[in-house]
Write a protein that holds these residues in place. Sequence first.
Motif, PDB file in Angstrom:
ATOM      1  N   SER A  23      -4.764  -3.459   7.352  1.00 30.40           N
ATOM      2  CA  SER A  23      -4.098  -4.077   6.210  1.00 30.40           C
ATOM      3  C   SER A  23      -2.623  -3.695   6.193  1.00 30.40           C
ATOM      4  N   ALA A  24      -2.392  -2.406   6.408  1.00 30.36           N
ATOM      5  CA  ALA A  24      -1.014  -1.913   6.337  1.00 30.36           C
ATOM      6  C   ALA A  24      -0.159  -2.490   7.467  1.00 30.36           C
ATOM      7  N   GLY A  26       1.153  -5.057   9.757  1.00 33.94           N
ATOM      8  CA  GLY A  26       1.120  -6.519   9.751  1.00 33.94           C
ATOM      9  C   GLY A  26       2.488  -7.094  10.053  1.00 33.94           C
ATOM     10  N   LEU A  27       2.719  -8.282   9.547  1.00 32.04           N
ATOM     11  CA  LEU A  27       4.033  -8.897   9.720  1.00 32.04           C
ATOM     12  C   LEU A  27       5.104  -7.957   9.199  1.00 32.04           C
ATOM     13  N   GLY A  28       4.735  -7.173   8.192  1.00 31.56           N
ATOM     14  CA  GLY A  28       5.678  -6.221   7.609  1.00 31.56           C
ATOM     15  C   GLY A  28       6.231  -5.253   8.635  1.00 31.56           C
ATOM     16  N   ASN A  29       5.394  -4.828   9.571  1.00 32.03           N
ATOM     17  CA  ASN A  29       5.843  -3.840  10.557  1.00 32.03           C
ATOM     18  C   ASN A  29       6.586  -4.483  11.712  1.00 32.03           C
ATOM     19  N   TYR A 104       2.725 -15.442   3.341  1.00 35.10           N
ATOM     20  CA  TYR A 104       2.284 -14.698   4.527  1.00 35.10           C
ATOM     21  C   TYR A 104       1.661 -15.657   5.548  1.00 35.10           C
ATOM     22  N   PHE A 225       5.541  -2.866   0.773  1.00 39.11           N
ATOM     23  CA  PHE A 225       4.991  -4.025   1.475  1.00 39.11           C
ATOM     24  C   PHE A 225       4.238  -3.559   2.709  1.00 39.11           C
ATOM     25  N   SER A 226       4.860  -2.651   3.449  1.00 40.22           N
ATOM     26  CA  SER A 226       4.269  -2.212   4.700  1.00 40.22           C
ATOM     27  C   SER A 226       2.974  -1.438   4.495  1.00 40.22           C
ATOM     28  N   SER A 228       0.972  -1.796   2.086  1.00 40.33           N
ATOM     29  CA  SER A 228       0.082  -2.607   1.236  1.00 40.33           C
ATOM     30  C   SER A 228      -0.133  -1.975  -0.126  1.00 40.33           C
ATOM     31  N   LEU A 231      -0.681  -4.111  -4.612  1.00 38.46           N
ATOM     32  CA  LEU A 231      -1.468  -5.329  -4.815  1.00 38.46           C
ATOM     33  C   LEU A 231      -2.864  -5.008  -5.336  1.00 38.46           C
ATOM     34  N   SER A 322      -6.982  -8.528   3.947  1.00 33.11           N
ATOM     35  CA  SER A 322      -6.995  -7.582   2.824  1.00 33.11           C
ATOM     36  C   SER A 322      -6.365  -8.206   1.584  1.00 33.11           C
ATOM     37  N   ILE A 323      -5.380  -9.071   1.788  1.00 36.50           N
ATOM     38  CA  ILE A 323      -4.764  -9.733   0.627  1.00 36.50           C
ATOM     39  C   ILE A 323      -5.823 -10.618  -0.045  1.00 36.50           C
TER      40      ILE A 323
HETATM   41  N1  PFF Z   1       1.079  -4.487   4.698  1.00 39.79           N
HETATM   42  C1  PFF Z   1       1.163  -5.831   5.164  1.00 39.79           C
HETATM   43  C2  PFF Z   1       2.253  -5.927   6.216  1.00 39.79           C
HETATM   44  O1  PFF Z   1       2.939  -4.934   6.473  1.00 39.79           O
HETATM   45  O2  PFF Z   1       2.436  -6.985   6.774  1.00 39.79           O
HETATM   46  C3  PFF Z   1       1.395  -6.831   4.067  1.00 39.79           C
HETATM   47  C4  PFF Z   1       0.544  -6.612   2.854  1.00 39.79           C
HETATM   48  C5  PFF Z   1      -0.841  -6.626   2.982  1.00 39.79           C
HETATM   49  C6  PFF Z   1       1.128  -6.352   1.628  1.00 39.79           C
HETATM   50  C7  PFF Z   1      -1.625  -6.364   1.879  1.00 39.79           C
HETATM   51  C8  PFF Z   1       0.361  -6.083   0.532  1.00 39.79           C
HETATM   52  C9  PFF Z   1      -1.013  -6.088   0.671  1.00 39.79           C
HETATM   53  F1  PFF Z   1      -1.768  -5.796  -0.347  1.00 39.79           F
END
Ligand code: PFF
Length: 450
Positions: A23-24, A26-29, A104, A225-226, A228, A231, A322-323
């Motif tokens: 979950s953590a 993702g596109l964020g990283n 996303y 964001f990274s 998670s 949310l 996870s979202i």
């Molecule tokens: N953590 C995910 C990312 O880094 O892409 C994005 C994300 C997933 C944000 C789940 C919030 C969340 F609850």
Amino acid sequence: MDNKGNRDQFTSGFGFVLASAGSAIGLGNIWRFPYMTGTNGGGAFVLLYLAIVLLVGATLLLVEFTIGRHGQANAVESYGKISKPFKWIGYLGVFISFPLLAYYAVVGGWTIYYSMQSALGKLTSVPADQMGAFFGGFIGLVTSPIIYLAIFLIFTLLIVARGVSGGIEKWSKILMPAMFVLLVILLVRSVTLPGAMEGVKWYLKPDFSKINGSVVVAALGQAFFSLSVGLSGMVTYGSYLSKKENLTTNTLTVVGFDTLIAILAGFVVFPAVFAFSMEPGGGPGLVFITLPQVFSKMPMGAFFSASFFLLLLFAALTSSISIMEVSISYFTESFNVSRRQMSWIYGIIVFVLAIPVSLSFGIWGDVSIFGKGIFDLYDYFCANLALPFCAFMCAILVGWVWGKDKAMAELTNNGTIDNWYIRIWFPLVKYVSPLVVGLILLNAIGVLKF
Ligand code: PFF
């Protein structure tokens, strides 16, 4: 399996760590972190980011896991078990999950298209100076990006529909190792390019004059964001964890993985960008324009390009599930609807919400709400306002309402475990996190300027 009293669970602590790291990470990283670093001054942003992750990110992630593990129910009910009035943090999480997944999934769809174009050798045959036009041309189309975003959503909902152990955990165990292998291949390629060291230097050398209020807000938004956080997705995952597991070590492992992958993604992107004399400040287009330009000049570029976009796709999928799960667990446990039905209904609603986001790169490019385009509006609302706000309220709930004794009892499995992090966690929750996050939120909404 969905019914109350007979909840699905992760089969092991390892499964939980992989799913949460999934979950953590993702596109964020891999997409957002490098471009945020690129546009916010390089090494200085990285250091600030690390400080925020350690000080408040990890703390608040553990807050979410603790609330969920205590509640053993969907996010809304888990908050309610601590204090009824705080249920609304859960409702807010369910609400935010819609726009969050919507934008996303738009980027998720791009990764599918780019993986396919790379594998077919088409992407690397685009002349470097036309890569920006290629990207802009694709995302500006009406139907094609919408079809890819639909495919991305269908992948996501098919996994979620299969449940926690049979869907989320199982797929995390497949996609996460695959992602890691791809990352290592790309990393080795990138840092061994001639001229790569310039990029490494730029990435590691902090220039503190670049840090100002908006960079701090950006680093906090990026950290939440990274990881998670905010949310209630991690409340939901925590609720599927057995009471025997050690919450702190699991949390620190997830934080460690997430941070490692973000930092490594920077080592993939920047050395390659500098080796081919490109600009690091390319913004959201960095991995879709600058990197393909790099791949097109590299021997075996199609292979590396396909590997990169598959990596991005796998990382995005383990996050999007996870979202979605925040809402699916709430709806299936609260209403008489099956997980399968709910996944499809939810997917369709998000699809509809995602259409304007996708069109905002083309025919709706001029639409501006509160001075922002539609995509930026969704992103800013979720990452810079809603996620930090909910995380702030979680800290208040645990630090000031639930209180030390009860929170620590859950965290330490009723006093049976102890470590250094447990000892510093509660003061970080009660005082440091609300202060830091509160100040940064005030700055984000313009009440305070620093
Ligand atoms: N953590 C995910 C990312 O880094 O892409 C994005 C994300 C997933 C944000 C789940 C919030 C969340 F609850």
